[in-house]
Design a protein around this motif. Structure first.
Motif, mmCIF file in Angstrom:
data_model
loop_
_atom_site.group_PDB
_atom_site.id
_atom_site.type_symbol
_atom_site.label_atom_id
_atom_site.label_comp_id
_atom_site.label_asym_id
_atom_site.label_seq_id
_atom_site.Cartn_x
_atom_site.Cartn_y
_atom_site.Cartn_z
ATOM 1 N N SER A 303 0.837 -1.192 0.000
ATOM 2 C CA SER A 303 0.000 0.000 0.000
ATOM 3 C C SER A 303 0.873 1.244 0.000
ATOM 4 O O SER A 303 1.768 1.386 0.839
ATOM 5 N N GLY A 304 0.632 2.141 -0.953
ATOM 6 C CA GLY A 304 1.327 3.420 -1.028
ATOM 7 C C GLY A 304 0.402 4.451 -1.644
ATOM 8 O O GLY A 304 -0.668 4.113 -2.178
ATOM 9 N N TYR A 305 0.797 5.743 -1.596
ATOM 10 C CA TYR A 305 -0.079 6.812 -2.053
ATOM 11 C C TYR A 305 0.733 7.885 -2.756
ATOM 12 O O TYR A 305 1.785 8.318 -2.272
ATOM 13 N N ALA A 306 0.232 8.297 -3.917
ATOM 14 C CA ALA A 306 0.834 9.398 -4.665
ATOM 15 C C ALA A 306 -0.162 10.542 -4.709
ATOM 16 O O ALA A 306 -1.346 10.341 -4.992
ATOM 17 N N PHE A 307 0.330 11.740 -4.431
ATOM 18 C CA PHE A 307 -0.497 12.943 -4.459
ATOM 19 C C PHE A 307 0.171 13.965 -5.374
ATOM 20 O O PHE A 307 1.385 14.177 -5.296
ATOM 21 N N VAL A 308 -0.639 14.616 -6.222
ATOM 22 C CA VAL A 308 -0.108 15.581 -7.184
ATOM 23 C C VAL A 308 -0.975 16.833 -7.160
ATOM 24 O O VAL A 308 -2.211 16.749 -7.170
ATOM 25 N N ARG A 309 -0.309 17.980 -7.128
ATOM 26 C CA ARG A 309 -1.013 19.263 -7.033
ATOM 27 C C ARG A 309 -1.962 19.472 -8.213
ATOM 28 O O ARG A 309 -3.134 19.813 -8.030
ATOM 29 N N ASP A 310 -1.473 19.297 -9.429
ATOM 30 C CA ASP A 310 -2.269 19.523 -10.634
ATOM 31 C C ASP A 310 -2.738 18.173 -11.169
ATOM 32 O O ASP A 310 -1.943 17.378 -11.691
ATOM 33 N N ALA A 311 -4.032 17.917 -11.046
ATOM 34 C CA ALA A 311 -4.578 16.612 -11.418
ATOM 35 C C ALA A 311 -4.340 16.276 -12.882
ATOM 36 O O ALA A 311 -4.240 15.101 -13.240
ATOM 37 N N SER A 312 -4.234 17.274 -13.738
ATOM 38 C CA SER A 312 -4.091 17.005 -15.166
ATOM 39 C C SER A 312 -2.778 16.297 -15.492
ATOM 40 O O SER A 312 -2.710 15.521 -16.447
ATOM 41 N N TYR A 313 -1.735 16.528 -14.697
ATOM 42 C CA TYR A 313 -0.452 15.890 -14.984
ATOM 43 C C TYR A 313 -0.480 14.402 -14.627
ATOM 44 O O TYR A 313 0.087 13.572 -15.332
ATOM 45 N N LEU A 314 -1.145 14.056 -13.541
ATOM 46 C CA LEU A 314 -1.259 12.647 -13.169
ATOM 47 C C LEU A 314 -2.152 11.907 -14.157
ATOM 48 O O LEU A 314 -1.805 10.811 -14.627
ATOM 49 N N ALA A 315 -3.277 12.499 -14.496
ATOM 50 C CA ALA A 315 -4.181 11.872 -15.460
ATOM 51 C C ALA A 315 -3.543 11.786 -16.841
ATOM 52 O O ALA A 315 -3.708 10.786 -17.553
ATOM 53 N N GLY A 316 -2.804 12.815 -17.220
ATOM 54 C CA GLY A 316 -2.158 12.801 -18.525
ATOM 55 C C GLY A 316 -1.061 11.774 -18.630
ATOM 56 O O GLY A 316 -0.801 11.223 -19.706
ATOM 57 N N ALA A 317 -0.402 11.484 -17.513
ATOM 58 C CA ALA A 317 0.686 10.509 -17.525
ATOM 59 C C ALA A 317 0.181 9.080 -17.641
ATOM 60 O O ALA A 317 0.867 8.221 -18.196
ATOM 61 N N PHE A 318 -1.028 8.801 -17.135
ATOM 62 C CA PHE A 318 -1.487 7.412 -17.060
ATOM 63 C C PHE A 318 -2.832 7.162 -17.725
ATOM 64 O O PHE A 318 -3.368 6.061 -17.637
ATOM 65 N N GLY A 319 -3.381 8.151 -18.400
ATOM 66 C CA GLY A 319 -4.677 7.971 -19.033
ATOM 67 C C GLY A 319 -4.658 6.883 -20.102
ATOM 68 O O GLY A 319 -3.679 6.729 -20.839
ATOM 69 N N ALA A 320 -5.713 6.109 -20.149
ATOM 70 C CA ALA A 320 -5.861 5.051 -21.154
ATOM 71 C C ALA A 320 -7.341 4.886 -21.449
ATOM 72 O O ALA A 320 -8.190 5.122 -20.591
ATOM 73 N N SER A 321 -7.653 4.489 -22.667
ATOM 74 C CA SER A 321 -9.059 4.303 -23.025
ATOM 75 C C SER A 321 -9.196 3.192 -24.050
ATOM 76 O O SER A 321 -8.292 2.928 -24.839
ATOM 77 N N ALA A 322 -10.317 2.542 -23.986
ATOM 78 C CA ALA A 322 -10.699 1.518 -24.959
ATOM 79 C C ALA A 322 -12.214 1.397 -24.899
ATOM 80 O O ALA A 322 -12.830 1.661 -23.853
ATOM 81 N N SER A 323 -12.803 1.001 -25.982
ATOM 82 C CA SER A 323 -14.267 0.997 -26.049
ATOM 83 C C SER A 323 -14.883 0.092 -24.990
ATOM 84 O O SER A 323 -15.945 0.415 -24.433
ATOM 85 N N TYR A 324 -14.226 -1.015 -24.664
ATOM 86 C CA TYR A 324 -14.818 -1.963 -23.728
ATOM 87 C C TYR A 324 -14.716 -1.495 -22.270
ATOM 88 O O TYR A 324 -15.386 -2.038 -21.389
ATOM 89 N N LEU A 325 -13.861 -0.481 -21.992
ATOM 90 C CA LEU A 325 -13.668 -0.016 -20.624
ATOM 91 C C LEU A 325 -14.777 0.912 -20.165
ATOM 92 O O LEU A 325 -14.944 1.136 -18.964
ATOM 93 N N GLY A 326 -15.537 1.471 -21.103
ATOM 94 C CA GLY A 326 -16.633 2.355 -20.753
ATOM 95 C C GLY A 326 -16.151 3.768 -20.460
ATOM 96 O O GLY A 326 -14.950 4.047 -20.390
ATOM 97 N N ARG A 327 -17.083 4.670 -20.284
ATOM 98 C CA ARG A 327 -16.771 6.072 -20.012
ATOM 99 C C ARG A 327 -17.561 6.523 -18.785
ATOM 100 O O ARG A 327 -18.708 6.140 -18.593
#
Length: 499
Positions: A303-327
């Protein structure tokens, strides 16, 4: 045993067996020798063609675990800054395995997603981080550093007009990464995994201990005033529990284009108490923070935790999408960290914070700080021990230094005593190198630990040190200590902590 379906009727019996054996194990862990009875499991290494069924396999596993498991969940394991599992956390962790949720998004598990959302908010509140920060639960400090520094890498690329996640490094120059000599190997590993080069980290140390040179930091930033720079500040040196001066580092960084990441694997818990909160002054002005849960929060691995001031940088670094994953408009925590298939680690976090609250966790931290001070005082009172650093938090850095023993043999002597401590098993901690000296660095974070447990640290080291001296070669004996100092006698049997 054929298809696992044929084992269906044994499910309840398998759980009962595991629970009953867990109760026996935990009932004796407070007083058990920490070291394993044997060096490793004796199971065959070849994959069996025919299975033996769940109950027989579990019985075999239980027998092996009893012989080969380090009692790392117990109160006298002071190695690696490892906590244990509180009753609330352990029970919740069992539930996490039972429910077997994939905490990727709200479609795969609305329950796990909601608990992670609440847990992240509670953790930010616990550590005094701004509520608008983004956060995600990871496997530990290594991946919390990885996630935070991935966000920093995205910021660094965008500062130079490059979307690294989409286009790669695209001819960008090497990243300038600055830190003190306190930088932890987990941060270096994360930097290496991110392709930034662990050997490119510049350690700006002003002494052999690794304390940061603030003048050198300011000078480097002035030289690179037009270049985005990443700074890794350290809240809790693994050898001493010392801290980089966060407020000073942040004040310098804010005059330049710099991202400040704080590695607070265990040291971030200093924020919980007015006795130690000054050690993390300025934390809320950082850009990202990493912390461990299986250290001072005492939730089970991992168990560990990462916190980032600007949410867009964390989401931009790890964002992924595919049709089967839903929105979904709600946060998909699997897109805020490296894993998409994710154990529901939030259950243990939520249960711990719900069970003990801010005041309970603070009381535990303050108890451990007092225990570390107690050990430091015992070291100072012993004529054959030398404390090497101030006890600022929960780590005591010291060595065995008997009067008259040759200085050039002290490192070898302390290495041998470190081996003997692990072999002895009453307490458990290893050696490190601090400021050019081989030393011990027991760390106190386990929720079970009491005075009687930590009192064994000095007793054991002095006893084993005297034994090592007696076995030393001719001419290497220490000069007799003063009569007042005395020499600890070897006990006839293993000492038990007083409770």
């Amino acid at each position: 045993m054929p298809d696992p379906l044929s084992d269906h009727a044994n499910l309840a019996a398998a759980l009962d067996l595991a629970a009953s054996e867990a109760k026996v194990y935990l009932a004796g862990i407070d007083d058990a020798l920490v070291r394993p009875r044997t060096s490793g499991p004796s199971q065959d290494m070849d994959l069996p063609d025919e299975g033996i069924g769940s109950l027989a396999a579990l019985a075999e596993l239980i027998e092996s675990a009893d012989e080969s498991s380090t009692r790392s969940a117990g109160p006298r394991f002071f190695h690696f800054v490892m906590g244990g599992g509180t009753p609330a956390a352990l029970g919740a962790d069992w539930l996490a395995s039972t429910l077997d949720q994939n905490a990727y998004n709200w479609i795969s598990s609305p329950f796990a997603s909601r608990l992670e959302q609440v847990s992240v908010e509670w953790l930010k509140d616990l550590f005094g981080l701004p509520g608008e920060w983004s956060g995600v639960i990871t496997t530990g400090a290594t991946m919390a550093n990885f996630a935070s520094l991935a966000a920093a890498r995205r910021w660094w690329g965008l500062q130079q007009g490059v979307d690294i996640e989409a286009d790669g490094f695209s001819g960008l120059p090497p990243m300038t990464i600055l830190s003190s000599g306190y930088i932890h190997v987990s941060a270096l590993k994360a930097i290496a995994m991110l392709g930034l080069g662990r050997d490119r980290v510049r350690r700006l140390s002003r002494d052999g201990a690794g304390r940061i040179d603030l003048d050198a930091l300011a000078s480097v930033l002035r030289e690179r005033n037009q270049e985005p720079v990443v700074i890794v500040a350290n809240a809790g040196d693994v050898n001493t529990g010392d801290f980089d001066p966060l407020a000073d580092i942040l004040a310098i960084a804010r005059r330049h284009s710099a991202w400040v990441h704080v590695d607070g694997a265990f040291g971030l818990f200093a924020a919980l108490s007015p006795l130690t909160r000054h050690l993390v002054e300025g934390l809320e002005h950082a850009d990202s923070v990493a912390v461990d849960g299986h250290k001072w929060l005492n939730v089970p691995y991992d168990s560990g935790y990462a916190f980032v001031r600007d949410a867009s940088y964390l989401a931009g670094a790890f964002g992924a999408s595919a049709s089967y994953l839903g929105r979904d408009a709600r946060p998909a925590f699997g897109n805020l960290g490296p894993e998409m298939s994710r154990r529901a680690r939030s259950l243990a976090v939520w249960a711990t914070l719900r069970a003990y609250g801010r005041s309970g966790i603070r009381a535990m931290v303050e108890r451990h700080v007092r225990l570390a001070q107690r050990v430091g005082e015992q070291v100072d009172a012993a004529p054959d021990l030398e404390r090497l650093a101030e006890v600022r938090l929960n780590v005591v850095c010291f060595r065995f230094r008997p009067p008259g023993f040759p200085e050039d043999r002290l490192d070898d002597l302390n290495r041998r005593i470190g081996e003997m401590v692990l072999e002895d098993g009453r307490v458990y901690f290893g050696t490190t190198e601090y400021d050019g000296k081989v030393a011990f660095r027991p760390a106190i974070v386990n929720w079970r630990t009491r005075e009687g447990d930590v009192d064994l640290i000095v007793t054991t080291v002095r006893e084993l040190g005297a034994r090592a001296i007696a076995r030393a070669g001719p001419g290497l004996q220490a000069k007799p200590a003063t009569e007042a100092a005395g020499e600890p006698e070897a006990p006839a049997e293993v000492a038990k902590p007083q409770r």
